[in-house]
Motif scaffolding. Structure first.
Motif, PDB file in Angstrom:
ATOM      1  N   THR A   1      -1.468   0.071   6.628  1.00 36.65           N
ATOM      2  CA  THR A   1      -2.014   0.044   5.279  1.00 36.65           C
ATOM      3  C   THR A   1      -3.273   0.903   5.197  1.00 36.65           C
ATOM      4  OG1 THR A   1      -3.413  -1.865   5.734  1.00 36.65           O
ATOM      5  CG2 THR A   1      -1.184  -2.314   4.970  1.00 36.65           C
ATOM      6  N   GLN A   2      -3.819   0.971   4.012  1.00 38.18           N
ATOM      7  CA  GLN A   2      -5.040   1.755   3.840  1.00 38.18           C
ATOM      8  C   GLN A   2      -6.255   1.051   4.435  1.00 38.18           C
ATOM      9  OE1 GLN A   2      -3.807   2.141  -0.336  1.00 38.18           O
ATOM     10  NE2 GLN A   2      -4.670   4.203  -0.286  1.00 38.18           N
TER      11      GLN A   2
ATOM     12  N   SER B   1       0.829  -1.212   0.000  1.00 36.55           N
ATOM     13  CA  SER B   1       0.000   0.000   0.000  1.00 36.55           C
ATOM     14  C   SER B   1       0.863   1.262   0.000  1.00 36.55           C
ATOM     15  CB  SER B   1      -0.910   0.017   1.225  1.00 36.55           C
ATOM     16  OG  SER B   1      -0.210   0.433   2.378  1.00 36.55           O
TER      17      SER B   1
ATOM     18  N   THR C   1      -5.503  -0.434  -1.041  1.00 33.69           N
ATOM     19  CA  THR C   1      -5.271  -1.826  -0.663  1.00 33.69           C
ATOM     20  C   THR C   1      -4.817  -1.931   0.787  1.00 33.69           C
ATOM     21  OG1 THR C   1      -4.008  -3.837  -1.191  1.00 33.69           O
ATOM     22  CG2 THR C   1      -2.867  -1.744  -1.471  1.00 33.69           C
TER      23      THR C   1
END
Length: 767
Positions: free
Chosen positions: A688-689, A503, A536
């Motif tokens: 991460t996202q 990500s 992601t």
């Protein structure tokens, strides 16, 4: 005397080295000496079905927000459910004391492993209590298939109507994420007289965790550029940023590369290839059995004498709860199963590989939440024939604790504790979606930080995912040859590693590619990716358990989280790469490997790679220790020893730190790290996202922007990065940043196999 003992053990080891498997436990009861777990029955009242008691957390909480579509018909079979029994505090405590002693080299019980029957007789539920529960089940119309040797679980069958009648809960149909499921609507109730000996029932829902790998990519080798062309290759990374990777191709690692990076090859020269050690990879779908011989032939591993077999481990012939799941054909096989079998062999080419598969369902009914994977492992661990139990198990599946009911979680933890007491080393993948392992292939939403419920027991070792740093650092020529060797390898030596994170939260990628912080990198991505197609959560996972307490051995090393939770991962190995550049090559039924890769192959990544590779390393350690004079090749859970060895290198949780903390930093590459047991991965992190759709709440997410219409369908959606704070985002709050010592991103880091064996010998007082 000590020399004579060592020489005798070495002679025995040499004599047994050619055997297909080494027995797990001796005939001695030395481990149980001085242990008295005698107790009176706890079921002392008459069982009255009109006086019931509810058992908390015995249904999945996610059902509370699911779409109800109707009740399950009463006649629907519910086969091979498992009633999980509640052991007494006395016996649970005695077991933990024994396991502690089994891992203590100064104890007389050190490595004195026990059998499934001994486990049940000493640490299970009393026979009188089991008989009371069996009688009640039978009186309710259920068929009792078997009581497990561990005397902690009862396999039984019936119908949805009988479940409703006996356990006072309704089996319903639900829609969750556009998929139809069945599950019990609420917590179960049992007769009050039995409440103290029942945890719950595993098998009342059909939710299944996913294997922890990135979807495989079909690729064609380009002999002129010595790389692969992905048939679905993209020219942008997650986040929409252009990548200046060489020719936008892909790199396919082979066994030689993994063996070189983690310094496994010198052990082969010393005769340690895993010979005599059995690794079981537990699965819920078969593979094409022609894949494995193709793999070992293609990559020069056939001469080491390893063996392969695909089995359905049945507890007893009459139990029947492990049926063949199918998939042993090129078009139906499981990529997960192929990956696990081939890359455990990649590290231990002389080991015996058991692909142990059980179906996720029998006649349409559910089993445990972890389905066939759980049953395969559980039946192996409870096999009363020593030849039917492996030395090492790898399990590459996962789901968060927040999505696991109490009975299933108790059953998982009990299973791994039993395996540990029997001497079996268990490795579990951490997950592939950052700080919540439940979103492999999707994006974290609606929930916060979590950890893989299959691995948060203190009796297994969890393996996270790393990435080689050479691509982003521009140092590939330093660590890899430009042309492959005879077995297609290019690695020259150990390669610096960072946390695997695909990500825009990848701090190393953000800095190396565009000179920005991860937060600004992600904000800029909104310009290039206004619909969020590259958002992601794909990354190696890590996080604290909300169920299991921190074991004492996890407190002792520098960097250990100051919490009360069992924290994961414990270690990491290569799992994948930023930008989808680096993968490993599989030989599958649909895409067999051919000489010089003249035909397409499949490339894959994920922590499903990391776990079987570490299982392979453990097989080498087991053989090496046994041939050095250990009483048994079996080490039980590897984690307690790994943390002790890491304390020597990184320092303790308090006090001054040794120079080796900096010297063994992965960023040093081969410079100064030749004597390190662990490579401390301090670059990057697994933040991460995460997203928040309209009408939901996503905790542990710092939102940095809004996507007007997420993926052109979902409407306004907030997007953020996983964080322990919703009001600020930095290296302290990111969930989770890599750092010196232990970290949620990488655990203790990766390993140098030669140095690990040497240090482990000293820990075991071996020459």
């Amino acid at each position: 005397m000590k020399t004579e003992h060592v020489m005798m053990c070495v002679s025995i080891a040499a004599a047994l080295a050619a055997l297909p498997s080494i027995a797990l436990a001796s005939d001695s009861n030395a481990a149980l000496a001085g242990i008295d777990t005698t107790e009176a029955p706890r079921v002392t009242q008459t069982v009255d079905n009109s006086v019931v008691s509810a058992l908390g957390n015995t249904h999945l909480s996610l059902i509370n927000n699911a779409t109800f579509t109707g009740a399950v018909d009463d006649a629907t079979p519910m086969n091979h459910m498992q009633l999980i029994l509640q052991r007494s505090a006395l016996r649970a405590s005695a077991l933990e004391s024994l396991i502690d002693a089994q891992h203590d080299p100064s104890s007389a019980k050190f490595h004195q492993w026990i059998t499934p029957t001994e486990f049940g007789d000493n640490f299970g539920v009393a026979d009188a209590d089991i008989n009371a529960v069996k009688s009640w089940l039978t009186s309710q119309g259920f068929t009792v298939n078997t009581v497990y040797p561990n005397k902690s679980q009862i396999d039984f069958s019936g119908t949805a109507g009988l479940v409703h009648q006996a356990f006072h809960t309704q089996e319903n149909h639900y829609i969750v994420n556009h998929v139809s499921h069945i599950a019990n609507a609420g917590d179960i109730s049992v007769p009050a007289a039995l409440r103290d000996v029942i945890v719950g029932v595993a098998g009342l829902n059909d939710f299944r965790p996913q294997p922890l790998h990135v979807p495989p990519q079909v690729a064609q080798f380009d002999s002129s550029k010595h790389n692969f062309k992905l048939k679905s290759s993209a020219t942008t990374t997650p986040g929409g940023q252009a990548v200046n990777f060489p020719s936008l191709g892909a790199r396919g690692f082979v066994p030689y590369d993994m063996q070189t990076i983690y310094n496994v090859s010198p052990l082969y020269t010393s005769g340690f290839t895993g010979t005599g050690i059995t690794i079981a990879v537990v699965e819920d779908q078969d593979m094409d059995v022609s894949d494995w011989p193709n793999f070992v032939s293609q990559f020069g591993l056939a001469g080491y004498g390893g063996t392969f077999q695909q089995i359905q481990p049945q507890l007893t012939p009459s139990t029947g709860n492990c049926t063949d799941p199918g998939g042993n054909s090129p078009d139906g096989e499981s990529i997960e199963t192929v990956l696990d079998s081939e890359y455990s062999t990649a590290m231990a080419p002389g080991a015996n590989i058991w692909v142990a598969t059980c179906s996720d369902s029998d006649a349409g009914a559910s089993s445990n939440f972890f389905g066939g994977v759980y049953l395969a492992a559980d039946n192996l661990i409870n096999n009363t024939n020593p030849a039917g139990r492996p030395n090492v198990i790898s399990a590459s599946y996962g789901y968060g604790e927040g999505f696991t009911d109490a009975a299933s979680k108790t059953a998982i933890d009990l299973m791994w504790a039993q395996g540990d007491a029997e001497g079996i080393s268990v490795f579990v993948s951490a997950g592939d979606s950052g700080s919540n392992p439940s979103f492999n292939g999707s994006i974290i939403n609606g929930v916060g930080i979590d950890a893989n419920s299959f691995g948060t027991s203190p009796h297994d070792t969890v393996v996270g995912g790393s990435d080689t740093a050479d691509i982003l650092d521009g140092t590939t020529s330093k660590y890899f040859n430009s042309t492959p060797n005879a077995v297609y390898g290019t690695a020259k030596s150990y390669v610096p590693e960072i946390t695997w994170n695909t990500s825009c939260g990848n701090t190393v990628a953000a800095q190396e590619l565009v000179g920005l912080s991860a937060l600004q990198f992600c904000k800029n991505a909104l310009i290039y990716d206004p619909d969020g197609y590259y958002v992601t959560s794909e990354s190696g996972s890590g996080g604290p358990s909300s169920v299991d307490a921190k074991p004492s051995w996890q407190r002792i090393v520098y960097g250990a989280a100051k919490d009360q939770s069992r924290d994961v991962p414990d270690v990491s190995l290569f799992g994948g790469s930023y930008g989808g550049y680096s993968w490993v090559i599989l030989c599958t039924g649909a895409y067999p490997c051919t000489a010089n890769f003249t035909s397409p192959v499949e490339l894959v990544a994920g922590t499903s790679l990391s776990s079987p590779m570490f299982a392979g390393i453990q097989a080498l350690i087991d053989q090496g220790l046994y041939q050095a004079g250990a009483w048994s090749p079996d080490q039980g859970n590897a984690a307690p020893t790994l943390y002790e060895l890491a304390r020597n290198e990184y320092g303790g949780a308090t006090g001054s730190t040794p120079s080796t903390l900096d010297g063994c930093n992965s960023n040093n590459g081969t410079k100064g790290t030749s004597k390190c047991v662990f490579y401390n991965i301090t670059g990057g992190g697994n933040s991460t996202q995460c997203i928040q759709l309209q009408g939901e709440t996503t905790p542990d997410c710092y939102f940095y922007g809004t996507i007007a219409n997420f993926e052109g369908f979902y409407g306004p959606t907030q997007v953020g990065l996983t964080s322990t704070s919703t009001s600020k985002y930095n290296s302290t709050t990111a969930a989770f940043a890599a750092k010196p010592g232990w970290s949620f991103a990488n655990g203790l880091g990766s390993v140098n196999a030669v140095n690990l064996l040497s240090a482990w010998k000293k820990f075991n007082y071996l020459p």
